[in-house]
Design a protein around this motif. Structure first.
Motif, short mmCIF file in Angstrom:
data_model
loop_
_atom_site.label_atom_id
_atom_site.label_comp_id
_atom_site.label_asym_id
_atom_site.label_seq_id
_atom_site.Cartn_x
_atom_site.Cartn_y
_atom_site.Cartn_z
N ARG A 1 57.25 51.35 53.15
CA ARG A 1 57.72 49.97 53.00
C ARG A 1 56.56 48.97 52.93
N TRP A 2 55.33 49.46 52.98
CA TRP A 2 54.18 48.57 52.99
C TRP A 2 54.16 47.68 51.74
N LEU A 3 54.41 48.27 50.57
CA LEU A 3 54.40 47.50 49.34
C LEU A 3 55.52 46.46 49.31
N VAL A 4 56.64 46.77 49.92
CA VAL A 4 57.74 45.82 49.98
C VAL A 4 57.30 44.56 50.72
N HIS A 5 56.61 44.75 51.83
CA HIS A 5 56.16 43.61 52.63
C HIS A 5 55.09 42.80 51.90
N GLN A 6 54.34 43.44 51.01
CA GLN A 6 53.30 42.72 50.28
C GLN A 6 53.87 41.77 49.24
N ALA A 7 55.18 41.82 49.02
CA ALA A 7 55.82 40.88 48.10
C ALA A 7 55.80 39.47 48.67
N SER B 1 51.40 34.39 55.51
CA SER B 1 51.94 33.25 56.26
C SER B 1 53.47 33.26 56.25
N THR B 2 54.05 33.69 55.12
CA THR B 2 55.51 33.76 55.02
C THR B 2 56.05 34.86 55.92
N ARG B 3 55.36 36.00 55.95
CA ARG B 3 55.80 37.10 56.82
C ARG B 3 55.78 36.68 58.28
N ILE B 4 54.77 35.94 58.67
CA ILE B 4 54.66 35.48 60.06
C ILE B 4 55.80 34.52 60.38
N LYS B 5 56.05 33.57 59.47
CA LYS B 5 57.13 32.59 59.69
C LYS B 5 58.48 33.29 59.76
N TYR B 6 58.75 34.18 58.80
CA TYR B 6 60.01 34.90 58.80
C TYR B 6 60.16 35.74 60.07
N GLY B 7 59.08 36.41 60.46
CA GLY B 7 59.15 37.27 61.64
C GLY B 7 59.51 36.51 62.90
N LYS B 8 58.91 35.35 63.09
CA LYS B 8 59.20 34.54 64.27
C LYS B 8 60.66 34.07 64.28
N ALA C 1 64.30 39.82 53.71
CA ALA C 1 62.99 40.43 53.48
C ALA C 1 62.87 41.78 54.18
N LEU C 2 63.48 41.89 55.35
CA LEU C 2 63.46 43.16 56.08
C LEU C 2 64.40 44.19 55.45
N PHE C 3 65.53 43.69 54.92
CA PHE C 3 66.54 44.59 54.36
C PHE C 3 66.96 44.06 52.97
N SER D 1 65.06 24.25 57.98
CA SER D 1 64.04 25.18 57.49
C SER D 1 64.02 26.46 58.32
N LYS D 2 64.31 26.33 59.62
CA LYS D 2 64.36 27.52 60.47
C LYS D 2 65.56 28.38 60.09
N ALA D 3 66.68 27.74 59.78
CA ALA D 3 67.87 28.49 59.38
C ALA D 3 67.61 29.24 58.07
N VAL D 4 66.97 28.57 57.13
CA VAL D 4 66.66 29.21 55.84
C VAL D 4 65.72 30.39 56.05
N ALA D 5 64.69 30.20 56.88
CA ALA D 5 63.72 31.27 57.13
C ALA D 5 64.36 32.46 57.84
N THR D 6 65.36 32.19 58.67
CA THR D 6 66.04 33.28 59.37
C THR D 6 66.82 34.15 58.38
N VAL D 7 67.60 33.50 57.53
CA VAL D 7 68.41 34.25 56.56
C VAL D 7 67.52 35.05 55.61
N TYR D 8 66.52 34.39 55.06
CA TYR D 8 65.66 35.08 54.09
C TYR D 8 64.67 36.03 54.76
N GLY D 9 64.44 35.82 56.05
CA GLY D 9 63.63 36.78 56.80
C GLY D 9 64.36 38.10 56.97
N ILE D 10 65.67 38.03 57.21
CA ILE D 10 66.47 39.25 57.32
C ILE D 10 66.56 39.94 55.96
#
Length: 309
Positions: A4-10, A14-21, A73-75, A62-71
């Motif tokens: 899944r490493w390449l998936v995360h590189q999409a 900074s976006t991965r950190i924001k989504y993760g939090k 990004a994971l799936f 913005s936090k709500a948007v990052a939460t939805v798109y963070g999930i």
């Protein structure tokens, strides 16, 4: 991480950190409320409830948007599985539309830079002028290193020795390894002197993004500019100024490195309207015009040193 490493590189780091939090906060909220999710339907309904919670607590869309798109990004396979949550985001946007940050005129940009020098930050003052002239995003500015600037006679460009001052942007929102020309003579002189006191490999503007944004906003506020003026107002202002001066839209799009001409055209047209809506004290406008009329003299009054802070 494995395959899944390449998936995360999409996504940018900074976006991965924001989504993760944001996703971590959502998981903690689920645990605290005793919610158990066993299907994508459950996830959709729970996200809808969580978005409403964020709305009621004024914790930011913005936090709500990052939460939805963070999930998502994971799936990635769940991309189309959250219709209710996405409608909640749309509803929130409709009743509380995003604030448009107005552009900054060249005179006001110069005044902010002048005030930064007066406050003891000449390095960032140069960055403010450079951002306006070259339509730089704040992360593009702060990422610049000594090697990213090409002065006239630079032999790295295949011996061509161009008479232009160029800036390489290694990473931008719309792609890697792009270029922009520095045009304003005063900025070229200041940047050249700044390079003379810099060393290979070091950042030209060694500030963290959060500090730079806070410093800009506090300086703008101290001058009496409205809170809606942010560092991105420099890029917006530079593009708007080019359009007002009669530069072709195609040249502005190229200089600003926009991926979509449609969105850029709307952005620039909006900037002209927002400038007209910007209500400022006449004394501030007059002062800005006086400072910008003779840059050499105005900054010399502060004893400007071209070295770094």
């Amino acid at each position: 991480m494995g395959s899944r490493w390449l998936v995360h590189q999409a996504y940018a780091a900074s976006t991965r950190i924001k989504y993760g939090k944001c996703v971590d906060d959502f998981v903690s909220w689920c645990h605290a409320t005793g919610i158990r999710i066993v299907s994508t339907t459950d996830m959709d309904e729970t996200l809808c409830d969580y978005i409403f919670y964020l709305f009621e607590e004024s914790l930011g869309r913005s936090k709500a948007v990052a939460t939805v798109y963070g999930i998502v990004a994971l799936f990635p396979a769940w991309r189309r599985s959250f219709p209710t949550a996405l409608m909640s985001l749309k509803g929130w946007a409709r009743i509380a539309p995003t604030i448009s940050h107005p552009p900054l005129s060249w005179d006001l940009c110069v005044l902010v830079a002048w005030e930064l020098v007066r406050r003891g930050y000449p390095c960032y003052a140069l960055g403010v002028l450079l951002s306006f002239d070259c339509l730089l995003r704040i992360n593009e500015l702060l990422a610049l290193t000594f090697e990213d600037v090409s002065l006239p006679g630079d032999l790295r460009l295949s011996g061509a020795r161009p008479a232009q001052v160029l800036i390489r942007l290694k990473h931008t929102k719309t792609g890697k390894n792009q270029w922009v020309q520095v045009r304003h003579p005063f900025i070229i002189e200041w940047l050249s002197r700044h390079l003379a006191s810099s060393r290979s490999g070091e950042r030209l503007f060694p500030y963290e993004a959060c500090f730079a944004r806070c410093l800009f906003k506090s300086t703008a506020g101290q001058l009496g500019l409205p809170p809606s003026i942010v560092p991105h107002s420099l890029r917006h202002g530079g593009a708007t100024a080019l359009h007002l001066s009669g530069e072709s839209m195609e040249d502005i799009l190229l200089r600003g490195r926009w991926a979509s001409s449609k969105s850029a055209r709307v952005y620039i047209q909006l900037g002209k309207a927002l400038l007209l809506d910007l209500q400022l004290p006449q004394s501030l406008v007059t002062t800005a015009a006086l400072v910008a009329a003779d840059l050499q003299h105005s900054f010399a009054l502060l004893g400007l040193s071209f070295g770094k802070v």
